[in-house]
Every structure is written in C-alpha cells, then in structure tokens.
Design an enzyme around this catalytic site. Structure first.
Site, short mmCIF file in Angstrom:
data_model
loop_
_atom_site.label_atom_id
_atom_site.label_comp_id
_atom_site.label_asym_id
_atom_site.label_seq_id
_atom_site.Cartn_x
_atom_site.Cartn_y
_atom_site.Cartn_z
N ASP A 180 -14.28 2.32 27.13
CA ASP A 180 -14.12 2.71 28.53
C ASP A 180 -13.38 4.06 28.59
OD1 ASP A 180 -13.34 2.44 31.47
OD2 ASP A 180 -14.30 0.50 31.14
N HIS A 231 -9.85 3.76 35.19
CA HIS A 231 -10.88 2.72 35.17
C HIS A 231 -10.63 1.70 34.06
CE1 HIS A 231 -15.01 1.12 34.29
NE2 HIS A 231 -15.05 1.09 35.61
N SER A 245 -18.02 -3.27 37.32
CA SER A 245 -17.01 -3.03 36.27
C SER A 245 -15.93 -4.10 36.32
CB SER A 245 -16.35 -1.67 36.46
OG SER A 245 -17.14 -0.64 35.96
N ASN A 268 -23.95 -0.42 39.97
CA ASN A 268 -23.57 -0.49 41.38
C ASN A 268 -24.48 0.27 42.32
OD1 ASN A 268 -21.23 -1.95 40.72
ND2 ASN A 268 -20.13 -0.07 40.26
#
Length: 493
Positions: free
Chosen positions: A190, A229, A402, A322
């Site tokens: 990530d 994130h 996520s 998304n």
C-alpha cells in the site's frame, strides 16, 4: 526516462478476440490499433503468467508493428539468481538490467526498461530468447489506492463509534482470538504505514535489521506512510484494542504489520511496484497480503506475483474498486478479477453497516466480487466512512472497498492464527473456502451484486471454527482443507 507502449494492427477476426499461443486466456481488442499485455507461453511448472517467455502469434499483427512513442513503460521480469551469475549477460536489447535493494535477495523481480528507439515485437521476442535469465515482459500500468474519498477529521475517537465492529461480530470472536498464540504476519502492500502511531507501533513487524518493511517509491528501508491510506487500512485490522487509546482493530496481539510501500504521497504507483512489493512479502514470510489497490484491465504483473504468493501458501485479499461499475470480462479491475480463477485470492466488495446493502461506490459482480464487508457506515454520507488510524497519531473516517478488504483480511488472520496455534496445515484455498462457507452471513438482497450475497462475519467464523474442532473426529486433524462446513448458516432476512 522514455517509455513505450505496444500498438498493434489487428487483422480482422470475427470475434475481435486476440488469442495467444498456449496462454490459457484471450485478451479482448479495444479498437483498431490495440495496446495489449503480452501473453506468456506456459512451459513446465512455470507460472501461466509473466514468468515464461513471450510468444505472440504474429498472424494477428502487422509485420511492421512497432512500439508506440506514446508508451506505457515496459517491465522485464528476471530470475534474480541467474542474473547475478557473472557468466550470464545482464543485457536486454543492449540495455542494462540493474537490480537494487531487496530485489537482490528475491527469486525474481521486475525491472523497468526503456529503449533509445522503438523495437519491434520480433526484437522483444528474440531479446528474451537470447538471455536465459529473462522470464517475461509486460506493461507497467498505473495503480492507485482503491478509494477516492476525502478523509474527515474525528475529534473524539473511540471504539463505540466503530459500527463495523458490532456488524461483523467482533465481540463474538474474542474468545477464539485470545486463544491464538502464533504470530500472523500481514503485509499491507500500500502507501506504507505510520509505524510510530501509538495504536500501531507495538504491532509492527521487524526484519533482522529492525526494518518494518520496504519503500519501493524511495527505494529504501523506511516504508513510512506519507499518504494515509495504508495507515488507515492497517488500523482496521491491527489497531491495539483495550489500551485506553483511540480505536480498536479487528484482530489481536498475534498480528504483525509488514509495511510495503508501493504507492506515493498521492496514492499512486505502478504494477511493477506492486509486483516487487508482493515478492518482498513472499520472501519475508508474510502469511496474508492485503491489496487495497486497483488498476483497470488485464494485469500480467499482478497475476504472476499473486500466483507466486498463493504457491508460497499466502492468502491474498483484493479490493474490487470504487467505480460503482459491474466487473465483467470486458471491464476488469486488478487485482480483484484474479480471485475467481485462483483459489486463495479473495476479491472484496463493500457494503454499508446501516443496511447491509451494497455501498453506492462499490464495484460489483456475481463472479468477480467473491465476498463483501463493510467499507462504509453510510456510503451516501461524506462522513460515513469507517473510523480508523490516520497519520500523526490520529484517527479519521474513510469509505471505500479499500476499507472493506482489511475486514476480510482480519477474518483470514483469525483463521490462519488459530490453525497455526493448533499446528494444523492449511492452504490459501482452504482459508478462502471456509471463510465463504462458514465465516459469512447471507443477504439475499445483495445476491445480484456479490457472489452468494455473502458478507464476512468474524463472530460466525469463530463459532463455526470452534464447533468444527470440538467434534471428536476433528480434534486430531493435522490438515484443514476448508471444505469442513459445520452446516450452520446465518441469513439476513
């Protein structure tokens, strides 16, 4: 550095499908001149993806087809030990292949290549043939974090504000979680992790030199998050509970967070970064890899690396994305589309805790969305995300697939940790099968959007796992296939 993209002229064929030799897949055309991901020849025991040589059926392409100067970068996948042998050439079409950092200790790695003039497809094929250390080549496409929603500040964070904890039966799983004594290493591939965060710091994994992971953006041993994130995603799994501080994660003290930074401060990266990040997790003993990232279209680099992870016994969780789009064979999102064809990879859609329905932003598919989990409390509300850790020791709400993905990661960690504690062998496919059959609840209204209408539930998973091992015939089991259904079902009316 200049980069190139392959453009080819398609000879008309009725289905407009390009079928490449021995690859087991067909790649769909997207117009008259087509950018494509090379198909790889399956030979022996090698991966069906980029770990084998490129072979393109030339009859589908113009003999003069060249790489376009409007390129996406190309990545060459190399056998590291082979390339390090001084008797072997490190050249590909006269360009030097250079390894750095942790790549030197991996079995294989992906390296960006650029050329002073566009080579032909034939040149690329012959270049791969001439060097036995080169395993394949693929486009190095862009990757982004699998959420695009602004975070919102929270002034008074606490576990009572985390609706997803009750929704997935966190309390019901506590007795089983407290019985886990073996460590479970979760690699978050990530944007890195804020490893100094008070709610995460004591749960960080360390290598022999004390590093918490690796940074593929800066190419150093400091995978510190500068986007937020990865920190938010990691907190959903591993934030320390019952420490009178902040928020609670869904697991326990058996979790170790391996931070693998492949996204920059804007949440962007490349397939090559993800490939190398997964190889790092494999090399360093991860049990689970969380991929809350997305890239549109076929992605051979991710396919190959994830295939390696599964072969190494690692469970992989993947966000569906998304775009509020249906994922189809003509509209793929990586890495989620890999799940249905490769056991042990669980693709995750998002539902709202407020109604157990599909989140307004979530991609969906009865084929490619294999499971769902809360990615928002109320996706219609800009402040309706899940509460988790943020940069600088804080907390924030973010919504997205996520956030749903690490909830499934938590379920996998509970199951893996319990099996390791009992000394029971398992496979990634077995973990996936049991979570889907005995660790989820069913919402019939969700069935048109997610396979089986299934939503992960940690309490149900713990209950069924205990029930299975309570049966006298199973107490001495040293293998676990995931087919051991208990017959108990949880249905949302």
């Amino acid at each position: 550095m200049r980069s190139w993209k392959i453009w080819v002229l398609i000879i008309s064929i009725p289905s407009l499908l390009m079928v490449f030799q021995n690859c087991g897949r067909s790649f769909e055309s997207k117009g008259g001149s087509v950018g494509f991901s090379f198909c790889k020849l399956q030979t022996g025991q090698q991966s069906p993806f980029v770990s084998s040589k490129v072979r393109v059926q030339k009859k589908f392409f113009s003999a003069q087809a060249k790489l376009s100067q409007q390129a996406t970068p190309l990545s060459v996948v190399v056998n590291v030990a082979c390339l390090q042998n001084p008797n072997n050439s490190s050249l590909f079409l006269d360009q030097e292949i250079v390894l750095s950092g942790p790549q030197l200790s991996m079995k294989k790695a992906a390296v960006t290549v650029s050329f002073p003039s566009p080579p032909s497809i034939e040149d690329l094929e012959s270049g791969l043939d001439e060097n036995p250390c080169l395993l394949g080549i693929a486009e190095n496409s862009e990757v982004q974090q699998s959420q695009s929603f602004s975070a919102s500040a929270v002034n008074d964070p606490q576990a009572t504000q985390q609706a997803h904890l009750n929704f997935v039966g966190h309390d019901e799983s506590q007795s089983l979680q407290s019985a886990i004594t073996e460590k479970v290493v979760v690699a978050f591939v990530d944007s890195g992790v804020d490893y100094d965060h008070p709610d995460l710091s004591s749960r960080m994994w360390r290598d022999a030199n004390g590093n918490h992971g690796y940074n593929y953006i800066a190419l150093n041993n400091s995978p510190l998050d500068d986007d937020g994130h990865g920190t938010h995603v990691a907190g959903i799994v591993a934030a320390i509970e019952n420490n009178s501080y902040g928020v609670a994660g869904l697991t326990g003290g058996y979790i170790e967070i391996m931070a693998v930074k492949v996204l920059d401060s804007n949440g962007a990266g490349t397939s090559q970064n993800v490939f190398n990040g997964i190889q790092y997790a494999i090399r360093n003993g991860a049990d689970i890899i969380n991929l809350s990232v997305e890239a549109q279209g076929q992605n051979p680099l991710m396919e190959d690396a994830i295939s390696d992870a599964i072969a190494a016994g690692i469970v992989v969780t993947a966000a569906t994305g998304n775009q509020n789009s249906e994922i189809t064979s003509n509209n793929l999102y990586a890495p989620a589309y890999i799940g249905p064809s490769l056991g042990g990879v669980i693709s995750v859609a998002s539902v709202d805790t407020i109604n157990a329905g599909l989140s307004l932003f979530s991609n969906y598919s009865t084929t490619y969305a294999e499971l769902s989990a809360p990615g928002a409390e109320n996706s219609a509300n800009t402040n309706g995300g899940l509460l988790s850790t943020s940069l600088g020791g804080g907390w924030t709400r973010i919504r997205g697939t996520s956030q749903a993905t690490p909830i499934v990661t938590s379920a996998a960690a509970l199951l893996v940790g319990y099996l390791k504690t009992r000394g029971v062998q398992y496979t990634p496919t077995g973990i996936e099968n049991f979570i889907k059959s005995d660790g989820s609840m069913t919402n019939s209204a969700l069935a048109p959007y997610v396979s089986g209408g299934n939503i992960v539930h940690l309490g149900f998973l713990a209950r069924n796992l205990e029930a299975y091992f309570s049966a006298p015939e199973n107490q001495s089991d040293d293998t676990f296939t995931g087919d051991e259904t208990t017959g108990n079902a949880c249905v949302i009316n």
